[in-house]
Design an enzyme around this catalytic site. Sequence first.
Site, mmCIF file in Angstrom:
data_model
loop_
_atom_site.group_PDB
_atom_site.id
_atom_site.type_symbol
_atom_site.label_atom_id
_atom_site.label_comp_id
_atom_site.label_asym_id
_atom_site.label_seq_id
_atom_site.Cartn_x
_atom_site.Cartn_y
_atom_site.Cartn_z
ATOM 1 N N ASN A 5 -28.716 44.189 -18.832
ATOM 2 C CA ASN A 5 -28.019 45.436 -18.478
ATOM 3 C C ASN A 5 -27.857 46.363 -19.685
ATOM 4 O O ASN A 5 -27.828 47.580 -19.528
ATOM 5 C CB ASN A 5 -26.640 45.154 -17.872
ATOM 6 C CG ASN A 5 -26.744 44.515 -16.502
ATOM 7 O OD1 ASN A 5 -27.823 44.467 -15.915
ATOM 8 N ND2 ASN A 5 -25.628 44.010 -16.001
ATOM 9 N N HIS A 45 -23.464 36.005 -12.825
ATOM 10 C CA HIS A 45 -23.096 37.065 -13.766
ATOM 11 C C HIS A 45 -22.133 38.093 -13.162
ATOM 12 O O HIS A 45 -21.011 38.268 -13.631
ATOM 13 C CB HIS A 45 -24.343 37.844 -14.203
ATOM 14 C CG HIS A 45 -25.445 37.044 -14.816
ATOM 15 N ND1 HIS A 45 -25.384 36.508 -16.070
ATOM 16 C CD2 HIS A 45 -26.682 36.731 -14.343
ATOM 17 C CE1 HIS A 45 -26.530 35.901 -16.363
ATOM 18 N NE2 HIS A 45 -27.326 36.023 -15.328
ATOM 19 N N THR A 95 -22.142 46.622 -12.857
ATOM 20 C CA THR A 95 -22.862 45.347 -12.900
ATOM 21 C C THR A 95 -24.368 45.584 -13.073
ATOM 22 O O THR A 95 -25.166 44.686 -12.826
ATOM 23 C CB THR A 95 -22.596 44.488 -11.644
ATOM 24 O OG1 THR A 95 -23.042 45.214 -10.495
ATOM 25 C CG2 THR A 95 -21.122 44.156 -11.501
HETATM 26 C C1 PIR Z 1 -30.227 38.769 -14.145
HETATM 27 C C2 PIR Z 1 -30.350 40.145 -14.287
HETATM 28 C C3 PIR Z 1 -31.448 40.639 -14.978
HETATM 29 C C4 PIR Z 1 -32.359 39.800 -15.545
HETATM 30 C C5 PIR Z 1 -32.213 38.417 -15.425
HETATM 31 N N1 PIR Z 1 -33.092 37.561 -16.017
HETATM 32 C C6 PIR Z 1 -31.154 37.914 -14.697
HETATM 33 C C7 PIR Z 1 -29.321 41.141 -13.808
HETATM 34 C C8 PIR Z 1 -28.099 40.633 -13.066
HETATM 35 O O1 PIR Z 1 -27.927 41.369 -11.857
HETATM 36 C C9 PIR Z 1 -26.922 40.866 -13.989
HETATM 37 O O2 PIR Z 1 -26.213 42.061 -13.691
HETATM 38 C C10 PIR Z 1 -27.514 41.045 -15.348
HETATM 39 N N2 PIR Z 1 -28.753 41.758 -15.025
HETATM 40 C C11 PIR Z 1 -27.705 39.766 -16.141
HETATM 41 O O3 PIR Z 1 -28.468 39.987 -17.261
HETATM 42 CA CA CA Z 2 -26.702 43.394 -11.819
#
Ligand code: PIR
Ligand code: CA
Length: 337
Positions: free
Chosen positions: A174, A247, A132
């Site tokens: 990610n 997410h 994740t």
């Molecule tokens: C969420 C994330 C990174 C940036 C933003 N703007 C929002 C993180 C979350 O933890 C998820 O794993 C993933 N990266 C979504 O892009």
């Molecule tokens: Ca994450």
Amino acid sequence: MNADSTSPAQKIILDCDPGHDDAIAMLLAHGNPNLELLAVTTVAGNQTLEKVTTNARAVARVAGITGIPFAAGASRPLVGPQLIPDEIHGDSGLDGPQLPEPSVPLEDIHAVNLIAQIISENEPGSVVIIPTGSLTNIALFARMYPQLVERVGGITLMGGGHHTGNMTPAAEFNILADPEAAAIVFEESWPVTMVGLDVTHQVLAVPERMDQLKAIGTDVAQFIAELVEFFGASYMKERNYPGPPMHDPLAVAAVADPSILRTVRAPIYVETQGQHARGQTIVDFRRTWSHNDPSGLGVTDDPDFEAPNTAVAVDVDAEKFWDLLVDALTRIGNTNF
Ligand code: PIR
Ligand code: CA
């Protein structure tokens, strides 16, 4: 939590960068009876490796997770610069609720070696890895232990998307945080399911959903509410969303109950160059391979066409997702952290 029914729980390793939604993913992984969480590994992403590792161990205390190993992995991406989205997750990586002092120990082993140990000790195909965060640890695992790749039951990752990005118009965080690692992971022979923004943006923790969670009335539900409040304020400020996307919990939910997602098998490529598109995941919908679950685009029944080992999530049963989360939190109950 172990299944109380007859079917054995699916064994999983959670490779994460907590991160608000990673924290909720960890709670879901622990509370869902169809999953058996074997280990939690961390990778730099939403914050530095040190911070996300401390956060993971603090969340373990909140969840009441004990007796499984926690190990830290890569502190930097393979090739590109380190990106930290502190406008979303704050200075700690998990701003909002008061975090308890971690009580689970941190193993004196690198995350990649711990993953290898677990994969070799378990039956081939019996362990699914759920990344994740960025894919640095998983790519390193594939390169350091190529003989173990075929023993991995699957990779169900949160990342990418086929119609939008969040860090750039094309790229999701990610993947953009380590595109070279992502390219390695999608090119390996293991089955990969990509749970991307196309579906995670359909499960928003809007106020009505939060009321449902808060009604559980436990200290853990309250903790999640405080996480979502901060995460949601960031999303409102930065993106004008009515609630923050869940997410990472969605990737965990997809392993707990695959019927939550509709997936289409198709080749997936990661753009590592590109003027505007570095970090984009490109899904070749011209060559989807699906007899029972067509995307409606270019589906082939050609028996000579080799089915790709990668699949993309294209639709989600949001109702089922929330039921699963409420159920997991209800089972966890109060932990008095
Ligand atoms: C969420 C994330 C990174 C940036 C933003 N703007 C929002 C993180 C979350 O933890 C998820 O794993 C993933 N990266 C979504 O892009
Ligand atoms: Ca994450």
